[in-house]
Design a protein around this motif. Structure first.
Motif, PDB file in Angstrom:
ATOM      1  N   ARG A 108       1.462 -37.775   8.108  1.00  6.97           N
ATOM      2  CA  ARG A 108       0.294 -37.145   8.722  1.00  6.97           C
ATOM      3  C   ARG A 108       0.415 -35.632   8.631  1.00  6.97           C
ATOM      4  O   ARG A 108       1.457 -35.075   8.924  1.00  6.97           O
ATOM      5  CB  ARG A 108       0.179 -37.566  10.192  1.00  6.97           C
ATOM      6  CG  ARG A 108      -1.021 -36.937  10.924  1.00  6.97           C
ATOM      7  CD  ARG A 108      -1.094 -37.398  12.368  1.00  6.97           C
ATOM      8  NE  ARG A 108       0.071 -36.976  13.122  1.00  6.97           N
ATOM      9  CZ  ARG A 108       0.217 -35.781  13.685  1.00  6.97           C
ATOM     10  NH1 ARG A 108      -0.747 -34.863  13.565  1.00  6.97           N
ATOM     11  NH2 ARG A 108       1.310 -35.481  14.362  1.00  6.97           N
ATOM     12  N   LEU A 111      -4.869 -33.787  11.053  1.00  7.67           N
ATOM     13  CA  LEU A 111      -5.871 -34.851  11.068  1.00  7.67           C
ATOM     14  C   LEU A 111      -6.098 -35.448   9.687  1.00  7.67           C
ATOM     15  O   LEU A 111      -7.123 -36.099   9.450  1.00  7.67           O
ATOM     16  CB  LEU A 111      -7.200 -34.318  11.631  1.00  7.67           C
ATOM     17  CG  LEU A 111      -7.163 -33.838  13.084  1.00  7.67           C
ATOM     18  CD1 LEU A 111      -8.546 -33.421  13.545  1.00  7.67           C
ATOM     19  CD2 LEU A 111      -6.595 -34.914  14.010  1.00  7.67           C
ATOM     20  N   GLY A 136      -9.171 -37.646   5.403  1.00  8.92           N
ATOM     21  CA  GLY A 136      -9.301 -37.384   6.823  1.00  8.92           C
ATOM     22  C   GLY A 136      -9.758 -38.582   7.617  1.00  8.92           C
ATOM     23  O   GLY A 136     -10.733 -38.499   8.374  1.00  8.92           O
ATOM     24  N   THR A 137      -9.105 -39.681   7.430  1.00 13.67           N
ATOM     25  CA  THR A 137      -9.404 -40.880   8.211  1.00 13.67           C
ATOM     26  C   THR A 137      -8.108 -41.608   8.492  1.00 13.67           C
ATOM     27  O   THR A 137      -7.163 -41.563   7.705  1.00 13.67           O
ATOM     28  CB  THR A 137     -10.371 -41.812   7.471  1.00 13.67           C
ATOM     29  OG1 THR A 137     -10.597 -42.985   8.267  1.00 13.67           O
ATOM     30  CG2 THR A 137      -9.802 -42.246   6.131  1.00 13.67           C
ATOM     31  N   LEU A 147      -1.521 -42.266  13.504  1.00  8.07           N
ATOM     32  CA  LEU A 147      -2.311 -41.792  14.641  1.00  8.07           C
ATOM     33  C   LEU A 147      -1.813 -42.399  15.949  1.00  8.07           C
ATOM     34  O   LEU A 147      -1.789 -41.723  16.985  1.00  8.07           O
ATOM     35  CB  LEU A 147      -3.792 -42.126  14.436  1.00  8.07           C
ATOM     36  CG  LEU A 147      -4.752 -41.531  15.475  1.00  8.07           C
ATOM     37  CD1 LEU A 147      -4.670 -40.003  15.454  1.00  8.07           C
ATOM     38  CD2 LEU A 147      -6.182 -41.994  15.217  1.00  8.07           C
ATOM     39  N   ARG A 155      -4.494 -37.397  18.940  1.00  6.86           N
ATOM     40  CA  ARG A 155      -5.336 -38.597  18.991  1.00  6.86           C
ATOM     41  C   ARG A 155      -6.716 -38.275  19.556  1.00  6.86           C
ATOM     42  O   ARG A 155      -7.747 -38.691  19.006  1.00  6.86           O
ATOM     43  CB  ARG A 155      -4.669 -39.693  19.822  1.00  6.86           C
ATOM     44  CG  ARG A 155      -3.442 -40.300  19.181  1.00  6.86           C
ATOM     45  CD  ARG A 155      -3.104 -41.643  19.811  1.00  6.86           C
ATOM     46  NE  ARG A 155      -2.844 -41.538  21.241  1.00  6.86           N
ATOM     47  CZ  ARG A 155      -1.647 -41.294  21.769  1.00  6.86           C
ATOM     48  NH1 ARG A 155      -0.610 -41.115  20.963  1.00  6.86           N
ATOM     49  NH2 ARG A 155      -1.475 -41.239  23.084  1.00  6.86           N
ATOM     50  N   GLU A 157      -8.218 -35.377  19.734  1.00  8.60           N
ATOM     51  CA  GLU A 157      -8.978 -34.493  18.852  1.00  8.60           C
ATOM     52  C   GLU A 157      -9.683 -35.308  17.775  1.00  8.60           C
ATOM     53  O   GLU A 157     -10.850 -35.055  17.449  1.00  8.60           O
ATOM     54  CB  GLU A 157      -8.055 -33.454  18.213  1.00  8.60           C
ATOM     55  CG  GLU A 157      -8.787 -32.469  17.296  1.00  8.60           C
ATOM     56  CD  GLU A 157      -7.879 -31.424  16.684  1.00  8.60           C
ATOM     57  OE1 GLU A 157      -8.362 -30.648  15.833  1.00  8.60           O
ATOM     58  OE2 GLU A 157      -6.675 -31.383  17.037  1.00  8.60           O
ATOM     59  N   TYR A 158      -8.969 -36.292  17.208  1.00  6.69           N
ATOM     60  CA  TYR A 158      -9.575 -37.129  16.176  1.00  6.69           C
ATOM     61  C   TYR A 158     -10.684 -37.996  16.759  1.00  6.69           C
ATOM     62  O   TYR A 158     -11.767 -38.122  16.182  1.00  6.69           O
ATOM     63  CB  TYR A 158      -8.513 -37.994  15.520  1.00  6.69           C
ATOM     64  CG  TYR A 158      -9.054 -38.917  14.448  1.00  6.69           C
ATOM     65  CD1 TYR A 158      -9.454 -38.412  13.209  1.00  6.69           C
ATOM     66  CD2 TYR A 158      -9.185 -40.285  14.673  1.00  6.69           C
ATOM     67  CE1 TYR A 158      -9.963 -39.249  12.227  1.00  6.69           C
ATOM     68  CE2 TYR A 158      -9.683 -41.123  13.697  1.00  6.69           C
ATOM     69  CZ  TYR A 158     -10.069 -40.607  12.475  1.00  6.69           C
ATOM     70  OH  TYR A 158     -10.575 -41.429  11.503  1.00  6.69           O
TER      71      TYR A 158
END
Length: 257
Positions: A108, A111, A136-137, A147, A155, A157-158
């Protein structure tokens, strides 16, 4: 696109490098100007410096590509090649040429999920991502693991933004996503069933570093219905544990080397 007013020389250089991707690996000066918002004379000067240093290379088609000097620098990253070098023998053992599958080693970067290595068998199903690529997923098998073990701030923020939908089964509700991530932490592996593709199932497991934090994830992606989670998860978890042990207690090279 960002304007150049007030931007430092470093900011302009980084903006130029940032527009290169797997989707746009080669760009002309005009395209670089348009994508960065920098004037053509500025782009010409900065690109000439990058070419002289080796960060960019100009091809016979007059397009510019990332140069080998950047690859040499990237090889020094302990979170990239360091983890990959340790993990590669273990994920190679996980590779089975008789099964239609992809094996990913991922980390990671805030993000984004970055793929450090990918091993694919012939006729494996189409999946998003390739070695060195980022997306970005976190809807993939590796992404869910990364994540789930990120800090709560990351977490949230995403999850505070719109969650992309790729298929009818992609989880886009933040509350359900939190429950999914909690299940990943509880059971020690992830299961992304048709979240990224209509016929793709991915199972991932966490890799721990010397400080006992999750530093990477290993995952297998296969065609939905061809294998079961109960069959795949133990092998993926065992591989992740082996890599974790190797990162914590690396085997020294033979004497004399």
């Amino acid at each position: 696109m960002s304007g150049e007013n007030g931007a430092s020389v470093t900011g302009k250089v980084l903006a130029l490098l940032d527009v290169f991707s797997h989707e746009t690996p080669a760009l002309t000066l005009t395209e670089l100007s348009r994508r960065t918002g920098l004037s053509l004379p500025t782009v010409h000067r900065r690109v000439a410096e990058l070419v002289a240093w080796g960060a960019l290379e100009r091809g016979p088609d007059r397009r510019y590509r990332v140069g080998l000097r950047l690859w040499e620098l990237a090889a020094l990253s302990p979170r990239g090649h360091g983890i990959r070098d340790v993990a590669l023998p273990f994920i190679q053992n996980l590779y089975d040429p008789t099964k239609q599958q992809h094996i990913h080693l991922s980390v990671r970067n805030h993000l984004d999920v970055v793929i450090l290595e990918r091993l694919s068998t012939p006729r494996a199903p189409d999946v998003i991502g390739q070695t060195g690529g980022r997306f970005g997923t976190f809807a993939t098998g590796a992404g869910l693991v990364l994540l789930a073990h990120a800090s709560e701030d990351v977490r949230e923020e995403y999850l505070s933004g719109p969650l992309p939908r790729y298929t009818e089964t992609t989880v886009t509700d933040a509350g359900l996503y939190r429950s999914t991530l909690a299940a990943v932490r509880r059971q020690g592996y992830s299961s992304s069933d048709r979240m990224m593709g209509p016929d793709i199932h991915c199972v991932g497991a966490p890799i721990y570093g010397p400080d006992h934090s999750v530093v990477a994830a290993v995952s297998i992606c296969f065609r939905t219905g061809t294998r079961s989670v109960q069959e795949v998860a133990p092998a993926v978890r065992a591989t992740a544990r082996s890599i974790s042990r190797a990162l914590v207690d690396p085997v020294p090279p033979p004497s004399g080397q």
